[in-house]
Design a protein around this motif. Sequence first.
Motif, PDB file in Angstrom:
ATOM      1  N   ARG A  84       0.843  -1.200   0.000  1.00 60.37           N
ATOM      2  CA  ARG A  84       0.000   0.000   0.000  1.00 60.37           C
ATOM      3  C   ARG A  84       0.878   1.251   0.000  1.00 60.37           C
ATOM      4  O   ARG A  84       0.628   2.198  -0.750  1.00 60.37           O
ATOM      5  N   HIS A  85       1.896   1.259   0.853  1.00 62.82           N
ATOM      6  CA  HIS A  85       2.818   2.389   0.908  1.00 62.82           C
ATOM      7  C   HIS A  85       3.522   2.570  -0.434  1.00 62.82           C
ATOM      8  O   HIS A  85       3.599   3.686  -0.975  1.00 62.82           O
ATOM      9  N   PHE A  86       4.032   1.480  -0.989  1.00 61.15           N
ATOM     10  CA  PHE A  86       4.725   1.516  -2.282  1.00 61.15           C
ATOM     11  C   PHE A  86       3.802   2.033  -3.384  1.00 61.15           C
ATOM     12  O   PHE A  86       4.186   2.930  -4.155  1.00 61.15           O
ATOM     13  N   PHE A  87       2.595   1.488  -3.450  1.00 66.76           N
ATOM     14  CA  PHE A  87       1.694   1.888  -4.529  1.00 66.76           C
ATOM     15  C   PHE A  87       1.284   3.345  -4.402  1.00 66.76           C
ATOM     16  O   PHE A  87       1.262   4.082  -5.397  1.00 66.76           O
ATOM     17  N   LEU A  88       0.950   3.804  -3.198  1.00 65.83           N
ATOM     18  CA  LEU A  88       0.551   5.192  -3.016  1.00 65.83           C
ATOM     19  C   LEU A  88       1.695   6.139  -3.369  1.00 65.83           C
ATOM     20  O   LEU A  88       1.472   7.214  -3.943  1.00 65.83           O
ATOM     21  N   PHE A  89       2.919   5.730  -3.051  1.00 67.17           N
ATOM     22  CA  PHE A  89       4.067   6.573  -3.383  1.00 67.17           C
ATOM     23  C   PHE A  89       4.273   6.638  -4.888  1.00 67.17           C
ATOM     24  O   PHE A  89       4.444   7.724  -5.459  1.00 67.17           O
ATOM     25  N   THR A  90       4.275   5.490  -5.545  1.00 72.98           N
ATOM     26  CA  THR A  90       4.501   5.494  -6.996  1.00 72.98           C
ATOM     27  C   THR A  90       3.353   6.173  -7.727  1.00 72.98           C
ATOM     28  O   THR A  90       3.549   6.800  -8.769  1.00 72.98           O
TER      29      THR A  90
END
Length: 218
Positions: free
Chosen positions: A184-190
Motif C-alpha cells: 500500500r505504501h509503495f503503490f501510493l508513493f509510486t
Amino acid sequence: MSSFFNLGKTRTFKPKKDVPEGTPQYQLRKYAQATLGSGNLRGAVQLPEGEDVNEWLAVHIVDFFNHVNMLYGTITEFCTPQECPTMSAGPRYEYLWEDGQDYKRPTKVSAPKYVDLLMNWIQERLDDETLFPNKLGVPFPKHFRDTVRTIARRLFRVYAHLYTNHLDQIAALGIDAHLNTSYRHFFLFTHEFDLIDKRELGPLEDLNESILTEEQMR
C-alpha cells in the motif's frame, strides 16, 4: 524503516544502503518514519513543503528496496526454480530479464534468478554515488527520475509475484499484513509521483483500485 516490519531473519536479505547522518536524505528519512508511524500513508508519501523531490524519491526507493528484500526473503524456500520456473504474476504476465550487460536481450529466467539479478542490479545503482549522491552539494543526475522509474517498475514485479504466486504461503507465515502495508505504501508513493505506467500495474489492478478507493474515503 526496515524495523517497521519486524520480520526477523531472512535468508536472502542484502545489506541496505545506509543514509549518512547529517545529510538531507537522513533528515527526510526520519520525517518519513515519523509520518508513517502515525498510520497516515497518504500523508507519508507526499513531498514535504520546501524539500527536494529527488531527495524524497531517493529516500523512499532505498526503503522500498529493503522492504521487498525482506518480504521476498521470507518465502525463498517456496520460490524455487522448480516451483517458479518463470518470473510471472499470474498466467497473463511473464517478465524477462535484461540489463544491457550480461543479459543483452530479454531472457527467460526463473523467479528466484530474476529476483537475485534484480536486487544486485538495484544495489549497484544505489551504491553508485553518481546516481544516488549522499554528500551535500552533489547534484542528482539529469536522468535520475528515469532510474527511479525503472527501479520502481521492477520492484513492482516482485510485489506482483508475491501476491499472485505466494500469497497463501505468506498468509501461513503470518506476514500478509506486512505485505499489504508495504505494498500500500509503495503503490501510493509510486501513484503520487507517477513512477509506474498504468499498463505495468495490470497484475494488481483490482488491489490498486481498492487502495485508491479506501484512501479517498478517509
